[in-house]
Design an enzyme around this catalytic site. Structure first.
Site: not given
Ligand code: LMR
Length: 392
Positions: A205, A124, A240
């Site tokens: 996570d 992420w 989510k």
């Molecule tokens: C994403 O990866 O799109 C979500 O987790 C929202 C974010 O805060 O980035």
């Protein structure tokens, strides 16, 4: 103060939404940020959430501060959700979203000298920023094999074996963001064994529980680490699975070896939270507690969650089929094997930028598509555009 200072870079995910909003084109689609949309391209408030909110508004009688750790009942419901039962050797605090949970964890880890964290390649986009803000050094371990579109199992396990005692390892419980490639039950066992043997600390996570295979199925990794007997952390998000994005509702759980150690861990989670945000925003946590403590509401929520998961699965299948029909130069079946909201499409940076410039389709620079944003209405346009980008 700001003379001569360069502007901070646009956020890789949320920054896209800002750019999208400013785009004047009519036929535009935002498949960047991970937000669930129904077939009308809306992100609705779940019915279970609406009912819970009504009850809260009827019975709420104060806006006084929350406890630093949040309400005990919330922590208990979080533990039942992530472990299947309460766990006396763990401590849970209510945090502002999963991001807040990750930041509290990283502050606590850094405070006790655990200053190196290993994250999957890719991960992420915000993970690095969070850990670096706590003064941690971020290193990567191999995870995704771009040619097989699957786990690079050999590279992954070889790297985990070499991570030294006291370092931290960020793992995605399910619905790996961005790749959608998850570990099997057997692979989680291996991970837990290596963590125990080498003495590194896992930070899991858990942002998508229920959106992979199901609420219970998705916690296999957490259950396996719990059985493994090592100390670890879990950062939960209810953005989510409860659709509570803007309510910033999450939790951090520290698992330790004894209830006494859990109490010590709790004191340090609270100390870190007090510095970062003092105490959590109440509303989202009250919604989650109200739903999970009521059997009927809880069943309604589970059916709504299942419906979201089913719709995403259908969208995955339709995307793979639509692209195959348009003759893209790849086997798209991997899209239906990936779990969660995202498809790691294999689109290059150039192709991503072509889609944005020429087609007003916004996806993350890594090629990650938010499948949960595909609908019957936009599917044809998107398949045409992605196929054109791939076939150029
Ligand atoms: C994403 O990866 O799109 C979500 O987790 C929202 C974010 O805060 O980035």
């Amino acid at each position: 103060m700001w003379n001569g200072i360069q502007a901070a870079p646009e956020d890789a995910i949320l920054g896209l939404t800002e750019a999208f909003k400013k785009d004047p084109r009519f036929a535009k689609v935002n498949l960047g940020v991970g937000i669930y949309k129904n077939d009308d391209e809306q992100t609705p408030i779940l019915e279970s959430v609406r009912i819970a909110e009504k009850r809260i508004f009827e019975h709420q009688n104060t806006k006084s501060y929350m406890p630093i750790a949040g309400e005990a009942a919330y922590g208990e419901e979080v533990q039942k959700m992530i472990f299947g039962a309460l766990c006396s050797r763990s401590a849970t605090i209510h945090t502002p979203g999963g991001t807040g949970a990750l930041r509290v964890a990283s502050d606590v880890l850094a405070k006790f000298g655990h200053k190196t964290i290993w994250v999957s390649n890719p991960t992420w986009a915000n993970h690095n920023n969070i850990f670096e803000a706590s003064g941690m050094t971020v290193k990567t371990y191999p995870y995704y094999n771009a040619s097989t579109k699957d786990l690079d199992a050999e590279g992954f396990f070889a790297a985990l074996e070499k991570i030294p005692s006291g370092d931290c390892v960020l793992l995605h419980a399910c619905c790996h963001n961005p790749s959608g490639v998850d570990l099997s039950a057997g692979q989680w066992k291996q991970v837990a064994q290596i963590a125990r043997k080498n003495g590194w600390i896992a930070l899991v996570d858990f942002a998508y529980q229920g959106l992979g295979d199901g609420l219970v199925e998705d916690r296999i990794g957490v259950e396996t680490l719990l059985a493994g007997g090592t100390d670890f952390f879990i950062a939960s998000s209810f953005s989510k699975n409860f659709g509570l994005y803007r309510e910033r509702t999450g939790a951090l759980t520290a698992v330790s070896s004894t209830p006494e150690n859990a109490a010590v861990a709790m004191s340090h989670l609270m100390a870190a939270a007090r510095v970062l945000y003092s105490n959590p925003p109440a509303h989202g946590g009250m919604i989650v507690t109200t739903i999970l403590k009521d059997a009927e509401l809880s069943n309604l929520w589970k059916s709504e969650l299942n419906a979201m998961r089913d719709r995403i699965a259908q969208a995955r299948a339709a995307l793979a089929e639509g692209l195959t029909q348009r003759g893209v130069p790849m086997d798209c079946s991997f899209m239906t094997r990936q779990k969660g909201m995202f498809s790691f499409s294999g689109l290059s940076k150039d192709q991503v930028s072509f889609l944005r410039q020429e087609k007003a389709i916004y996806i993350v620079g890594s090629g990650r598509i938010n499948v949960a944003g595909l609908t019957h209405g936009n599917m044809g346009y998107i398949c045409d555009a992605v196929a054109e980008a791939m076939n150029r």
